[in-house]
Structure formats: structure tokens, C-alpha cells
Design an enzyme around this catalytic site. Structure first.
Site, PDB file in Angstrom:
ATOM      1  N   LEU A  34      -9.674  47.848  -7.480  1.00 59.42           N
ATOM      2  CA  LEU A  34      -8.245  47.910  -7.147  1.00 59.42           C
ATOM      3  C   LEU A  34      -7.990  48.710  -5.870  1.00 59.42           C
ATOM      4  O   LEU A  34      -7.221  48.289  -5.001  1.00 59.42           O
ATOM      5  CB  LEU A  34      -7.446  48.486  -8.321  1.00 59.42           C
ATOM      6  CG  LEU A  34      -7.398  47.582  -9.562  1.00 59.42           C
ATOM      7  CD1 LEU A  34      -6.521  48.207 -10.633  1.00 59.42           C
ATOM      8  CD2 LEU A  34      -6.899  46.192  -9.212  1.00 59.42           C
ATOM      9  N   GLU A 157       1.558  14.345 -12.164  1.00 55.63           N
ATOM     10  CA  GLU A 157       2.677  14.159 -11.234  1.00 55.63           C
ATOM     11  C   GLU A 157       3.975  13.783 -11.939  1.00 55.63           C
ATOM     12  O   GLU A 157       5.050  14.031 -11.422  1.00 55.63           O
ATOM     13  CB  GLU A 157       2.318  13.096 -10.184  1.00 55.63           C
ATOM     14  CG  GLU A 157       2.437  11.640 -10.612  1.00 55.63           C
ATOM     15  CD  GLU A 157       1.484  11.218 -11.715  1.00 55.63           C
ATOM     16  OE1 GLU A 157       0.602  12.010 -12.095  1.00 55.63           O
ATOM     17  OE2 GLU A 157       1.631  10.093 -12.227  1.00 55.63           O
ATOM     18  N   GLY A 234       1.608 -29.436  -1.380  1.00 53.58           N
ATOM     19  CA  GLY A 234       2.080 -28.851  -0.120  1.00 53.58           C
ATOM     20  C   GLY A 234       0.984 -28.949   0.918  1.00 53.58           C
ATOM     21  O   GLY A 234      -0.114 -29.450   0.617  1.00 53.58           O
ATOM     22  N   GLY A 235       1.267 -28.452   2.119  1.00 56.59           N
ATOM     23  CA  GLY A 235       0.278 -28.496   3.189  1.00 56.59           C
ATOM     24  C   GLY A 235      -0.973 -27.720   2.801  1.00 56.59           C
ATOM     25  O   GLY A 235      -2.101 -28.080   3.158  1.00 56.59           O
ATOM     26  N   GLY A 237      -2.381 -27.474  -0.117  1.00 54.20           N
ATOM     27  CA  GLY A 237      -3.178 -28.099  -1.171  1.00 54.20           C
ATOM     28  C   GLY A 237      -2.279 -28.540  -2.309  1.00 54.20           C
ATOM     29  O   GLY A 237      -1.159 -29.011  -2.066  1.00 54.20           O
ATOM     30  N   ASP A 349       9.854 -13.662   0.261  1.00 55.54           N
ATOM     31  CA  ASP A 349      10.004 -15.119   0.289  1.00 55.54           C
ATOM     32  C   ASP A 349      10.910 -15.606  -0.835  1.00 55.54           C
ATOM     33  O   ASP A 349      10.631 -16.634  -1.475  1.00 55.54           O
ATOM     34  CB  ASP A 349       8.637 -15.796   0.216  1.00 55.54           C
ATOM     35  CG  ASP A 349       8.671 -17.180   0.850  1.00 55.54           C
ATOM     36  OD1 ASP A 349       9.691 -17.512   1.510  1.00 55.54           O
ATOM     37  OD2 ASP A 349       7.700 -17.940   0.675  1.00 55.54           O
ATOM     38  N   LYS A 351      13.680 -17.510  -2.621  1.00 56.24           N
ATOM     39  CA  LYS A 351      14.410 -18.776  -2.449  1.00 56.24           C
ATOM     40  C   LYS A 351      14.235 -19.559  -3.751  1.00 56.24           C
ATOM     41  O   LYS A 351      13.302 -19.284  -4.524  1.00 56.24           O
ATOM     42  CB  LYS A 351      13.891 -19.584  -1.249  1.00 56.24           C
ATOM     43  CG  LYS A 351      12.398 -19.859  -1.253  1.00 56.24           C
ATOM     44  CD  LYS A 351      12.003 -20.633  -0.015  1.00 56.24           C
ATOM     45  CE  LYS A 351      10.496 -20.810   0.073  1.00 56.24           C
ATOM     46  NZ  LYS A 351      10.060 -21.537   1.241  1.00 56.24           N
ATOM     47  N   ASN A 354      10.866 -20.806  -5.015  1.00 60.73           N
ATOM     48  CA  ASN A 354       9.861 -19.857  -5.501  1.00 60.73           C
ATOM     49  C   ASN A 354      10.244 -19.212  -6.831  1.00 60.73           C
ATOM     50  O   ASN A 354       9.689 -18.185  -7.209  1.00 60.73           O
ATOM     51  CB  ASN A 354       9.605 -18.771  -4.451  1.00 60.73           C
ATOM     52  CG  ASN A 354       8.794 -19.315  -3.298  1.00 60.73           C
ATOM     53  OD1 ASN A 354       8.164 -20.371  -3.433  1.00 60.73           O
ATOM     54  ND2 ASN A 354       8.808 -18.623  -2.175  1.00 60.73           N
ATOM     55  N   ASP A 367       4.472 -17.597  -6.030  1.00 58.58           N
ATOM     56  CA  ASP A 367       4.113 -17.679  -4.614  1.00 58.58           C
ATOM     57  C   ASP A 367       4.277 -16.336  -3.893  1.00 58.58           C
ATOM     58  O   ASP A 367       5.351 -16.006  -3.387  1.00 58.58           O
ATOM     59  CB  ASP A 367       4.928 -18.757  -3.890  1.00 58.58           C
ATOM     60  CG  ASP A 367       4.213 -19.177  -2.598  1.00 58.58           C
ATOM     61  OD1 ASP A 367       3.388 -18.369  -2.113  1.00 58.58           O
ATOM     62  OD2 ASP A 367       4.441 -20.282  -2.112  1.00 58.58           O
ATOM     63  N   THR A 386      11.560 -17.650   4.959  1.00 58.99           N
ATOM     64  CA  THR A 386      12.141 -18.973   5.200  1.00 58.99           C
ATOM     65  C   THR A 386      13.413 -18.756   6.011  1.00 58.99           C
ATOM     66  O   THR A 386      14.209 -17.880   5.649  1.00 58.99           O
ATOM     67  CB  THR A 386      12.434 -19.623   3.828  1.00 58.99           C
ATOM     68  OG1 THR A 386      11.206 -19.652   3.103  1.00 58.99           O
ATOM     69  CG2 THR A 386      12.985 -21.023   3.972  1.00 58.99           C
TER      70      THR A 386
HETATM   71 BR1  6J7 Z   1      -3.898   9.320 -15.723  1.00 61.28          BR
HETATM   72  C1  6J7 Z   1      -2.472   8.851 -16.713  1.00 61.28           C
HETATM   73  N1  6J7 Z   1      -2.309   7.658 -17.290  1.00 61.28           N
HETATM   74  C2  6J7 Z   1      -1.101   7.712 -17.861  1.00 61.28           C
HETATM   75  C3  6J7 Z   1      -0.361   6.733 -18.581  1.00 61.28           C
HETATM   76  O1  6J7 Z   1      -0.781   5.604 -18.815  1.00 61.28           O
HETATM   77  N2  6J7 Z   1       0.862   7.105 -19.022  1.00 61.28           N
HETATM   78  C4  6J7 Z   1       1.359   8.354 -18.760  1.00 61.28           C
HETATM   79  N3  6J7 Z   1       2.594   8.633 -19.193  1.00 61.28           N
HETATM   80  N4  6J7 Z   1       0.674   9.305 -18.089  1.00 61.28           N
HETATM   81  C5  6J7 Z   1      -0.538   8.988 -17.643  1.00 61.28           C
HETATM   82  N5  6J7 Z   1      -1.423   9.680 -16.923  1.00 61.28           N
HETATM   83  C6  6J7 Z   1      -1.314  11.075 -16.432  1.00 61.28           C
HETATM   84  C7  6J7 Z   1      -0.051  11.279 -15.568  1.00 61.28           C
HETATM   85  O2  6J7 Z   1      -0.450  11.920 -14.388  1.00 61.28           O
HETATM   86  O3  6J7 Z   1      -1.210  11.974 -17.524  1.00 61.28           O
HETATM   87  C8  6J7 Z   1      -0.339  13.005 -17.088  1.00 61.28           C
HETATM   88  C9  6J7 Z   1       0.270  13.893 -18.166  1.00 61.28           C
HETATM   89  O4  6J7 Z   1       1.175  14.817 -17.508  1.00 61.28           O
HETATM   90  C10 6J7 Z   1       0.773  12.220 -16.411  1.00 61.28           C
HETATM   91  O5  6J7 Z   1       1.631  13.115 -15.708  1.00 61.28           O
HETATM   92  P1  6J7 Z   1       2.362  14.213 -16.645  1.00 61.28           P
HETATM   93  O6  6J7 Z   1       3.302  13.519 -17.541  1.00 61.28           O
HETATM   94  O7  6J7 Z   1       2.920  15.261 -15.767  1.00 61.28           O
END
Ligand code: 6J7
Length: 536
Positions: A34, A157, A234-235, A237, A349, A351, A354, A367, A386
């Protein structure tokens, strides 16, 4: 004694503070850090209880070691971060900041790194080991295995993007090291990345179903199919209705493309992109591509057969659709576009040609020759589409993004309600000229109601950032527009809402909703062996 960090290798010491005993320590324990770390006076007293031998490092040496290990760790983290595919877009200075803020954390096999339902403030990148991701649908149900992630993969995430609740559990499958990033740094350094932003998860049931399906189709051979009838020509195939020889009730649409024609029209990139995008797309409002085949003359795309026919043919036969019919088909397209746009894919695309109906009458996009995955917040410049449906920014070569699809959605609504698109001339150049004059110069026929006209005009704004669907609330603004008031979106998604037109399809072999095409009498195209289609 000047500040030194000590570790005992023989004996026993006692730590006291203000006359109070804090602990005793034996061989291998470290003390004295420390005063070195914080450059302060000694915060406790350490006294030998027995004959004790110590290793001691002085302040200078300790700080040099710390600095060197810090630099080495930073360099190691930088090297690793550079190798993570999803982080490739980041500049060196951002990677360096990331390496500064992350914390390395270790987990033993079986440790919960994330628990579903807990609140979460951190993002993880795996630098060593494997984790398994599981999800529990209902409190009393067993968790379902979703996937295994390993070095270079990331997770966590979801809680940082939305409501801060963990949506799945992540457990260490062996000794795991993760680089952990806090919410604020995630937001500033990583949150804007396309890969991180556009990742959308399928439900566990859907994943299992698609995996089983993929295994089934990859076990099949081209010779396992036979042609029943022609669905389109179509063109490029032809599209043939084919059946499985082993189970004739299983029919598919086989798109057959001439390789030489693709090369002549320089469509190689578009075709490869079509395959990749369609094969990863699992949306009830987009035709499925199950697998592809190739030989020396042709490429083959084995797709879901939608035997209700093209929306274009139905529109041609009926002249125009009423509000309710148009609303249903527009809603199907909104769902398809929303699915694609969440994944940073532009369709380009739209329309009636499609859009195809399945036997229930549900509309699906087909398509994907012009579809493209673009980076988050990025634009693209290829002129395609188109003429009648092309957005002004494409004509002016200003660069376009997903908002070009919302322009086309407005044009589609107009065509379905009135029978012809708002900007249409004999020659594409003239069509482009009137597109550039804008939607306000178009006189809407009486059969287009006030609410429908309002939605069309709000989709067809010259300025892409003013278009409905391309603002803060995204596609929700379209779904909540007055023209859709009372529309059963949920019923449409689940397939419980009765479609406005129920096609007559007597069996999986019934092609009566398609025009008749003569048999292929053309000479076969030449072999094309240049190899550009190796990944097809
Ligand atoms: Br990797 C992953 N696959 C999945 C999925 O199919 N469904 C969900 N809901 N989450 C999945 N994950 C990861 C994703 O990054 O598991 C994490 C759990 O914490 C999730 O993010 P989170 O909900 O913050």
C-alpha cells in the site's frame, strides 16, 4: 525502513494497527504494497513472530515491474482485440482506450458469468476458454442450451442495449478468461459497432428447428429432385416447381440461373450476396432458401414454394386492391423490411413482382438479387432497383441506406391501391425526372383514402431522414400510423389473421396460380468454369 514490498518464504509475521491484531501471515503472503502503490506512510505494523526470512523489493524496482507488466498486458490485449472479427472496424486509438479500460477476469469451470434475469452493466469478450449460453423460457422450465462461445466471441450486449436485464445465462465450460468492459466504455467505444448492434437472437426452439432443417437439406442430392412444372421464366433462367422423388408431396421452387448470363451481366456479386442473405434469413414474410447446388452451366437455389402466385398477377387481374387488402400486404412487407433492417440489410427491389403469396394467402418477399448488408449507419452507392420504385437519392447518386426501402414502400402502397405506380413513364429517364419532382406533384386518385395518401406522402419524402420508418422510433411509426389503426399486427405475425385473398391451391403440385410457360427450348448455355461461384 524505506518502502519495500515483502513476501515471506519462511516464518510467521503478525499485522497490527493501533495496537489491534489484524492477522498473521505465513510463507507466500505479500505485504507492504500500500505504501508503495499510494506513496503514503505505512498503514499497519508487521512484526516477526518467529525467525522469518523475506524477499523484499524496493519502490523503484516494484514500480518498474508494475509499469513493464502493465505495458506488456496492454500490448497483449491490443494484439488480441485486433484479432476479434467484430472489432475490426475500430481504429487503433479506440482499441487502445478499450485495452486501458477493460478488466481481465477469470472463471473456473461451472462458474456463472451471467445469470439470466439479473441486472447487468458489463460486456464480455472471451480471451481464453469456452462458455455455454442457456436460456430459460418459463420459471418452472428447464433451461435450453443455446450455444457455445470461445476465444474472440463476445456476449452481454443485450442488457446494455435495452432494459439492463440479462436475457440468458452464461456459464464457464472450462477455465475462462474474459475481458470485461463497463457500460459507459461499452457505450462510448463499442456500442456503435454494426456487428454488436445488429445481432438479433432467434428463440431456442427456432434455432433447433432450423438446425434440423439444415441437416436434412444438406443430406440431399440434386438428383433427389424432379421437375413438376415451370413457375417463372426470365433472362437469368427459370424457376421450376420441383418435388422430392422420395416424397412427392414435398415440393419446392428451384431457381435455376445460367452462370454465363450472370457473368455477362456482371451480377456475380449480387448473386453471392443473394445466397448469403437469403440462407441466413428466417422470417415468415420472406421466402426461405434451403440450400444451393451448382454445376458447370447453372446455379440452383432450392427455395420454399409459395403456390398462391405473384401479387403482381393478382393485381393485374383485379386492377387494384381496396384499403383492407392493401393494408394486409403492406403490413407483411413492413414485417419483412423490419426483419432485414434490424440486421442492416437493405432490400432495394420492392415491387409487386417480388411479392408472392403462400397457400394461406400470406405475402412474402422473394428475389434478393439487390439486397445488401451495409454497415451500421453506413450508405451504399450502387445504382439498382426498378425505375418506378427507385428513391431520389439513388437517382442523384447521393448514397442510400435502409430509408430507400421506405420510399419504395410508399410507391408499393400507391400501386396496390390504384393499379399503377405514381411515377411511371415509357422511358426510365422520364420516370427518373418525375421522381425528382417529388410526390407532392402527383395527383392522387380518389380511391386512395386520405389516411392512405398521408402515409404514402410521409414514406415518400425527398429527404430520407424525414421518411417514416427512418426516424427515432423506426418501423413503429409506420405501424402506429392512422391508416393501420385497429390492424391486428399480432394476428398477422402469428398467422391467425385471415388474409384478404385466400388462393386456391389444391395440392403441393398445383401451379394454377402461375402463368403458363412453354417448355425450355433454348440451347443449353455454355459451360462456365472460371470458379467465381466456388462458395455457392
Ligand atoms: Br451468445 C447469446 N445467444 C443468445 C440468444 O440466443 N438469446 C439471448 N437472449 N442471448 C444470447 N446470447 C448472449 C447475449 O449476449 O447471452 C447474453 C446474456 O446477457 C446476451 O446478452 P445479455 O442479455 O446482456
Amino acid at each position: 525502513m524505506s518502502a519495500r514490498l515483502c513476501t515471506s518464504w519462511k516464518g510467521k509475521v503478525e499485522v497490527t494497527k493501533d495496537g489491534l491484531k489484524l492477522c498473521t501471515m505465513g510463507p507466500g503472503k505479500v505485504f507492504g504494497e500500500l505504501a508503495i502503490l499510494y506513496n503514503c506512510t505505512r498503514t499497519a505494523t508487521v512484526k516477526a513472530l518467529t525467525h522469518t526470512k523475506l524477499w523484499a523489493i524496493d519502490r523503484q524496482c516494484f514500480q518498474t515491474i508494475m509499469m513493464k507488466t502493465g505495458l506488456i498486458k496492454h500490448a497483449e490485449h491490443m494484439e488480441f482485440l485486433r484479432s476479434v472479427p467484430s472489432l475490426q472496424e475500430l481504429q487503433e486509438d479506440v482499441l487502445s482506450k478499450l485495452a486501458d479500460v477493460l478488466e481481465e477476469t477469470h472463471y473456473d469451470e461451472g462458474d456463472y458469468i451471467i445469470r439470466q434475469g439479473a441486472s447487468g452493466d458489463t460486456f464480455f469478450i472471451i480471451s481464453k476458454g469456452k462458455v455455454s449460453v442457456t436460456q430459460q423460457k418459463l420459471a418452472n422450465e428447464e433451461p435450453v442450451f443455446l450455444c457455445t462461445l470461445s476465444r474472440g466471441d463476445w456476449f452481454g450486449e443485450q442488457a446494455l442495449k435495452g432494459e439492463d436485464v440479462r436475457t440468458a445465462s452464461v456459464v464457464a465450460a472450462d477455465d475462462v478468461t474474459c475481458l470485461v468492459i463497463d457500460r459507459e466504455s461499452f457505450k462510448q467505444l463499442i456500442g456503435g459497432l454494426e456487428d454488436v448492434n445488429s445481432r438479433v437472437y432467434e428463440s431456442a426452439e427456432a434455432k433447433a428447428k432450423f438446425e434440423a432443417e439444415a441437416a436434412f437439406f444438406s443430406s440431399l442430392d440434386f438428383s433427389d429432385f424432379q421437375i413438376v412444372n415451370t413457375l417463372g421464366v426470365g433472362g437469368f433462367g427459370r424457376v421450376e416447381l420441383v418435388q422430392l422423388k422420395s416424397d412427392e408431396s414435398q415440393t419446392f421452387a428451384m431457381k435455376i440461373l445460367k452462370k454465363q448470363h450472370i457473368l455477362d451481366t456482371r451480377q456475380q456479386g449480387h448473386i453471392l450476396s443473394e445466397k448469403h442473405i437469403m440462407q441466413e434469413t428466417h422470417c415468415g414474410f420472406i421466402v426461405r432458401l434451403y440450400r444451393t447446388f451448382r454445376d458447370r452451366k447453372y446455379l440452383y437455389m432450392l427455395m420454399e414454394a409459395c403456390l398462391g402466385g405473384e401479387l403482381w398477377t393478382i393485381l393485374r387481374d383485379r386492377g387494384s386492391f381496396d384499403d383492407a387488402t392493401t393494408r394486409f400486404y403492406t403490413a407483411c412487407v413492413v414485417e419483412a423490411l423490419s426483419y432485414l433492417h434490424c440486421r442492416s440489410i437493405i432490400y432495394r427491389d420492392l415491387k409487386p413482382e417480388n411479392i408472392i403469396l403462400d397457400q394461406r394467402g400470406c405475402a412474402k418477399l422473394v428475389d434478393f438479387g439487390f439486397a445488401k448488408k451495409i454497415g451500421y449507419g453506413k450508405k451504399t452507392w450502387t445504382f439498382c432497383g426498378t425505375p418506378e420504385y427507385v428513391a431520389p437519392e439513388i437517382i442523384l447518386n447521393k448514397g442510400h441506406d435502409i430509408s430507400a426501402d421506405y420510399w419504395s414502400l410508399g410507391i408499393l402502397m400507391y400501386e396496390l391501391l390504384s393499379g399503377s405506380p405514381p411515377f411511371s413513364e415509357s422511358d426510365p429517364m422520364k420516370t427518373y425526372n418525375i421522381i425528382l419532382r417529388g410526390i407532392d406533384m402527383v395527383e392522387f386518385p380518389k380511391k386512395i383514402t386520405k389516411n392512405a395518401a398521408n402515409l404514402i406522402k410521409r414514406l415518400c419524402r425527398d429527404n430520407p431522414s424525414e421518411r417514416l420508418g427512418n426516424q427515432k422510433n423506426g418501423v413503429k411509426d409506420i405501424q402506429k400510423h392512422k391508416w393501420f389503426e385497429g390492424f391486428n399486427w399480432e394476428g398477422m405475425r402469428k398467422g391467425t389473421l385471415t388474409p384478404p385473398i385466400i388462393p386456391s391451391v389444391s395440392s403441393p403440385l398445383d401451379t394454377s396460380n402461375f402463368d403458363c410457360f412453354p417448355e425450355d427450348s433454348e440451347d443449353p448455355p455454355p459451360d462456365e468454369d472460371s470458379g467465381w461461384d466456388a462458395e455457392f
